[in-house]
Design a protein around this motif. Structure first.
Motif, PDB file in Angstrom:
ATOM      1  N   GLY A 163      27.063  12.768  -8.960  1.00  0.00           N
ATOM      2  CA  GLY A 163      26.879  13.649 -10.045  1.00  0.00           C
ATOM      3  C   GLY A 163      25.612  13.200 -10.757  1.00  0.00           C
ATOM      4  N   VAL A 164      25.394  11.979 -10.747  1.00  0.00           N
ATOM      5  CA  VAL A 164      24.180  11.360 -11.118  1.00  0.00           C
ATOM      6  C   VAL A 164      23.118  11.852 -10.433  1.00  0.00           C
ATOM      7  CG1 VAL A 164      22.911   9.449 -11.708  1.00  0.00           C
ATOM      8  CG2 VAL A 164      25.195   9.425 -12.426  1.00  0.00           C
ATOM      9  N   MET A 165      23.133  11.649  -9.036  1.00  0.00           N
ATOM     10  CA  MET A 165      22.045  11.761  -8.108  1.00  0.00           C
ATOM     11  C   MET A 165      21.837  13.388  -8.084  1.00  0.00           C
ATOM     12  SD  MET A 165      20.843   9.349  -7.201  1.00  0.00           S
ATOM     13  CE  MET A 165      19.537  10.091  -6.500  1.00  0.00           C
ATOM     14  N   GLN A 166      22.877  14.237  -8.349  1.00  0.00           N
ATOM     15  CA  GLN A 166      22.326  15.791  -8.437  1.00  0.00           C
ATOM     16  C   GLN A 166      21.648  16.107  -9.768  1.00  0.00           C
ATOM     17  OE1 GLN A 166      23.341  18.158  -6.017  1.00  0.00           O
ATOM     18  NE2 GLN A 166      21.979  19.159  -7.204  1.00  0.00           N
ATOM     19  N   LEU A 167      21.926  15.286 -10.805  1.00  0.00           N
ATOM     20  CA  LEU A 167      21.278  15.469 -11.962  1.00  0.00           C
ATOM     21  C   LEU A 167      19.838  15.333 -11.807  1.00  0.00           C
ATOM     22  CD1 LEU A 167      20.944  16.262 -15.290  1.00  0.00           C
ATOM     23  CD2 LEU A 167      21.617  13.773 -15.450  1.00  0.00           C
ATOM     24  N   LEU A 168      19.486  14.105 -11.195  1.00  0.00           N
ATOM     25  CA  LEU A 168      17.998  13.907 -10.742  1.00  0.00           C
ATOM     26  C   LEU A 168      17.546  14.750  -9.953  1.00  0.00           C
ATOM     27  CD1 LEU A 168      18.022  10.007 -10.198  1.00  0.00           C
ATOM     28  CD2 LEU A 168      16.512  11.040 -11.817  1.00  0.00           C
ATOM     29  N   LYS A 169      18.097  15.290  -8.742  1.00  0.00           N
ATOM     30  CA  LYS A 169      17.672  16.324  -7.998  1.00  0.00           C
ATOM     31  C   LYS A 169      17.337  17.707  -8.814  1.00  0.00           C
ATOM     32  CE  LYS A 169      18.974  17.077  -3.784  1.00  0.00           C
ATOM     33  NZ  LYS A 169      19.745  17.233  -2.584  1.00  0.00           N
ATOM     34  N   ASP A 170      18.086  17.984  -9.674  1.00  0.00           N
ATOM     35  CA  ASP A 170      18.138  19.309 -10.614  1.00  0.00           C
ATOM     36  C   ASP A 170      16.867  19.240 -11.400  1.00  0.00           C
ATOM     37  OD1 ASP A 170      20.307  20.114  -9.327  1.00  0.00           O
ATOM     38  OD2 ASP A 170      21.767  19.731 -11.131  1.00  0.00           O
ATOM     39  N   ILE A 171      16.658  18.128 -12.148  1.00  0.00           N
ATOM     40  CA  ILE A 171      15.679  17.805 -12.869  1.00  0.00           C
ATOM     41  C   ILE A 171      14.237  17.889 -11.972  1.00  0.00           C
ATOM     42  CG2 ILE A 171      14.395  16.011 -14.339  1.00  0.00           C
ATOM     43  CD1 ILE A 171      17.263  15.011 -15.257  1.00  0.00           C
ATOM     44  N   GLU A 203       0.874  -1.063   0.033  1.00  0.00           N
ATOM     45  CA  GLU A 203       0.121   0.036  -0.141  1.00  0.00           C
ATOM     46  C   GLU A 203       0.807   1.304  -0.030  1.00  0.00           C
ATOM     47  OE1 GLU A 203      -3.406   0.378   0.338  1.00  0.00           O
ATOM     48  OE2 GLU A 203      -3.970  -1.846   0.610  1.00  0.00           O
ATOM     49  N   LEU A 204       0.681   2.176  -0.986  1.00  0.00           N
ATOM     50  CA  LEU A 204       1.539   3.264  -1.225  1.00  0.00           C
ATOM     51  C   LEU A 204       0.684   4.424  -1.537  1.00  0.00           C
ATOM     52  CD1 LEU A 204       4.757   2.196  -3.231  1.00  0.00           C
ATOM     53  CD2 LEU A 204       4.782   2.543  -0.668  1.00  0.00           C
ATOM     54  N   GLU A 205       1.214   5.547  -1.280  1.00  0.00           N
ATOM     55  CA  GLU A 205       0.593   6.801  -1.463  1.00  0.00           C
ATOM     56  C   GLU A 205       1.660   7.894  -1.830  1.00  0.00           C
ATOM     57  OE1 GLU A 205      -2.122   8.463   1.135  1.00  0.00           O
ATOM     58  OE2 GLU A 205      -3.931   7.178   0.626  1.00  0.00           O
ATOM     59  N   ILE A 206       2.000   7.827  -2.988  1.00  0.00           N
ATOM     60  CA  ILE A 206       3.248   8.837  -3.226  1.00  0.00           C
ATOM     61  C   ILE A 206       2.596  10.277  -3.778  1.00  0.00           C
ATOM     62  CG2 ILE A 206       5.128   9.170  -4.855  1.00  0.00           C
ATOM     63  CD1 ILE A 206       5.166   6.513  -3.397  1.00  0.00           C
ATOM     64  N   LEU A 207       3.500  11.367  -3.209  1.00  0.00           N
ATOM     65  CA  LEU A 207       2.804  12.686  -3.435  1.00  0.00           C
ATOM     66  C   LEU A 207       3.576  13.566  -4.487  1.00  0.00           C
ATOM     67  CD1 LEU A 207       3.221  13.505   0.414  1.00  0.00           C
ATOM     68  CD2 LEU A 207       0.857  12.695  -0.752  1.00  0.00           C
ATOM     69  N   GLU A 208       2.704  14.374  -4.896  1.00  0.00           N
ATOM     70  CA  GLU A 208       3.479  15.170  -6.026  1.00  0.00           C
ATOM     71  C   GLU A 208       4.737  16.024  -5.473  1.00  0.00           C
ATOM     72  OE1 GLU A 208       0.471  18.050  -7.269  1.00  0.00           O
ATOM     73  OE2 GLU A 208      -0.615  16.584  -8.789  1.00  0.00           O
ATOM     74  N   ASN A 209       5.555  15.999  -6.187  1.00  0.00           N
ATOM     75  CA  ASN A 209       6.743  16.981  -5.944  1.00  0.00           C
ATOM     76  C   ASN A 209       7.354  16.426  -4.710  1.00  0.00           C
ATOM     77  OD1 ASN A 209       8.701  18.992  -6.425  1.00  0.00           O
ATOM     78  ND2 ASN A 209       7.333  20.648  -5.115  1.00  0.00           N
ATOM     79  N   GLU A 210       7.709  15.206  -4.642  1.00  0.00           N
ATOM     80  CA  GLU A 210       8.523  14.713  -3.667  1.00  0.00           C
ATOM     81  C   GLU A 210       9.514  13.484  -4.229  1.00  0.00           C
ATOM     82  OE1 GLU A 210       7.006  12.098  -0.597  1.00  0.00           O
ATOM     83  OE2 GLU A 210       5.862  10.927  -2.062  1.00  0.00           O
ATOM     84  N   GLN A 251      13.711  19.291  -9.233  1.00  0.00           N
ATOM     85  CA  GLN A 251      13.419  20.831  -8.885  1.00  0.00           C
ATOM     86  C   GLN A 251      13.024  21.615  -9.982  1.00  0.00           C
ATOM     87  OE1 GLN A 251      16.863  22.057  -6.982  1.00  0.00           O
ATOM     88  NE2 GLN A 251      16.814  20.799  -5.022  1.00  0.00           N
ATOM     89  N   LYS A 252      13.561  21.351 -11.465  1.00  0.00           N
ATOM     90  CA  LYS A 252      13.438  22.334 -12.247  1.00  0.00           C
ATOM     91  C   LYS A 252      11.711  21.721 -13.024  1.00  0.00           C
ATOM     92  CE  LYS A 252      16.366  22.385 -15.472  1.00  0.00           C
ATOM     93  NZ  LYS A 252      16.857  23.606 -15.516  1.00  0.00           N
ATOM     94  N   LEU A 253      11.491  20.478 -12.735  1.00  0.00           N
ATOM     95  CA  LEU A 253      10.206  20.140 -13.388  1.00  0.00           C
ATOM     96  C   LEU A 253       8.903  20.019 -12.532  1.00  0.00           C
ATOM     97  CD1 LEU A 253      11.159  17.108 -15.797  1.00  0.00           C
ATOM     98  CD2 LEU A 253      10.849  19.534 -16.346  1.00  0.00           C
ATOM     99  N   GLN A 254       9.572  20.124 -11.133  1.00  0.00           N
ATOM    100  CA  GLN A 254       8.543  19.903 -10.102  1.00  0.00           C
ATOM    101  C   GLN A 254       7.758  18.432 -10.097  1.00  0.00           C
ATOM    102  OE1 GLN A 254       8.056  22.838  -7.283  1.00  0.00           O
ATOM    103  NE2 GLN A 254      10.108  22.545  -8.130  1.00  0.00           N
TER     104      GLN A 254
END
Length: 334
Positions: free
Chosen positions: A200-208, A33-40, A210-213
């Motif tokens: 570097g890979v994880m920073q790219l994911l975080k940047d994306i 059972e999961l509930e995943i939120l927007e922008n997390e 934050q950019k796309l919300q």
């Protein structure tokens, strides 16, 4: 109030395998059972073989044989409507995949064709989802997005084998997010990369993100990665989510004995005492013990743990756990 973007209800994904001449049911995902939120960024952690990758494939609707049993629901929340993935046809799912939800599997070479240049891979991908684009237009679109992410434009003329492992993974992530999906599902995106490249890979994911919300659902067994990037963490064991909480609470107040072992096994600055790993070995998903599947390894095991699976209860408003020890403390034991 935070909006939900993905929900699972009593989700099961079982494989039927022939093991030494006998058919066995492998309970890879068992009533999740999961509930995943927007922008997390939602992290899923656990040992190898606990069902993490199968869970991600089920969420992205990319499960393949030998899966034999898929029950429960995966629901996408799209523009205020609940869309049950199981009711979608192939064409509808193809459209939603990459545009609403994108899946980044383990290993970039599982995505990139080794005998095709990256510009052609990007062209094939874009033209299959965005109709009426010429090769020149798709190249400009891909080149602009690559530049937006800070990747060198010249890689578009390269073959995958001409790039480092870290650059291939960045290119794969860029491909998966080119159409700006609402959900990115990433399975061990830093596998086989050194620590600096992982960052570097994880920073790219975080940047994306934050950019796309958008929302990222991230699987990795590395609790250090989760500590740095995840907003919430679900701890998975033997096909089940056994604990879920905000990242800070998982690390500061772990309730499940399995989670406590995962946290305590991490190295700490200035602490040279030996780290204690989880005792024993994970159970086979084809032959789970009765009761709580962690009880054969748990130093705090109770008699009831060997007989009944504990309920997945709310220990606090933002903290869920499946453990008889917690139920006893809360006065809820059967």
């Amino acid at each position: 109030m935070d909006k939900i973007i993905l929900t699972t209800r009593q989700l099961k994904a079982f494989y039927l395998l022939d093991i030494h001449g006998r058919q066995k049911v492998v309970k890879a995902v068992n009533e999740v059972e999961l509930e995943i939120l927007e922008n997390e960024i939602y992290g899923i952690a656990g040992e190898s073989g606990c069902g993490k990758s199968t869970l991600l494939k089920t969420l992205a609707a990319v499960v393949e044989p030998p899966l034999r049993q898929l029950e429960g629901k995966v629901i996408y929340h799209i523009n205020g409507e609940e869309v049950d993935v199981s009711t979608l046809g192939d064409e509808e799912m193809r459209r939603l995949r990459w545009e609403f939800v994108s899946y980044v599997p383990q290993g970039s070479m599982n995505v990139l064709n080794p005998v095709v240049k990256l510009k052609d891979t990007y062209h094939d991908f874009i033209s299959s989802h965005v109709k009426g684009k010429s090769q020149e237009e798709t190249f400009r679109m891909a080149k602009a997005y690559i530049a937006e992410l800070g990747l060198p434009a010249e890689i578009m003329g390269a073959y995958p084998h001409q790039l480092s492992g870290g650059m291939r993974q960045r290119v794969t992530i860029a491909l998966a997010t080119l159409l700006r999906p609402k959900i990115i599902i990433a399975d061990e995106p830093t596998t086989a990369l050194d620590v600096i490249v992982q960052r570097g890979v994880m920073q790219l994911l975080k940047d994306i993100q934050q950019k796309l919300q958008n929302t990222i659902i991230l699987v990795t067994h590395d609790m250090g990665v989760h500590a740095n990037v995840a907003d919430r963490i679900g701890i998975m064991y033997a096909g089940k989510i056994v604990e879920e909480a905000p990242t800070e609470k998982i690390f500061s107040q772990p309730l499940h004995p399995y989670t406590q072992f995962l946290i305590n096994s991490l190295p700490k600055f200035g602490d040279k005492t030996p780290r204690q790993s989880v005792p024993g070995s994970p159970p086979s998903l084809a032959d789970l013990p009765t009761g709580c599947p962690f009880h054969p390894r748990c130093p705090q095991v109770l008699d009831i743990c060997k007989e009944q699976m504990p309920a997945y209860i709310a220990a606090a408003a933002d903290h869920k756990v499946a453990c008889w020890l917690v139920e006893e403390e809360n006065g809820q034991a059967a």
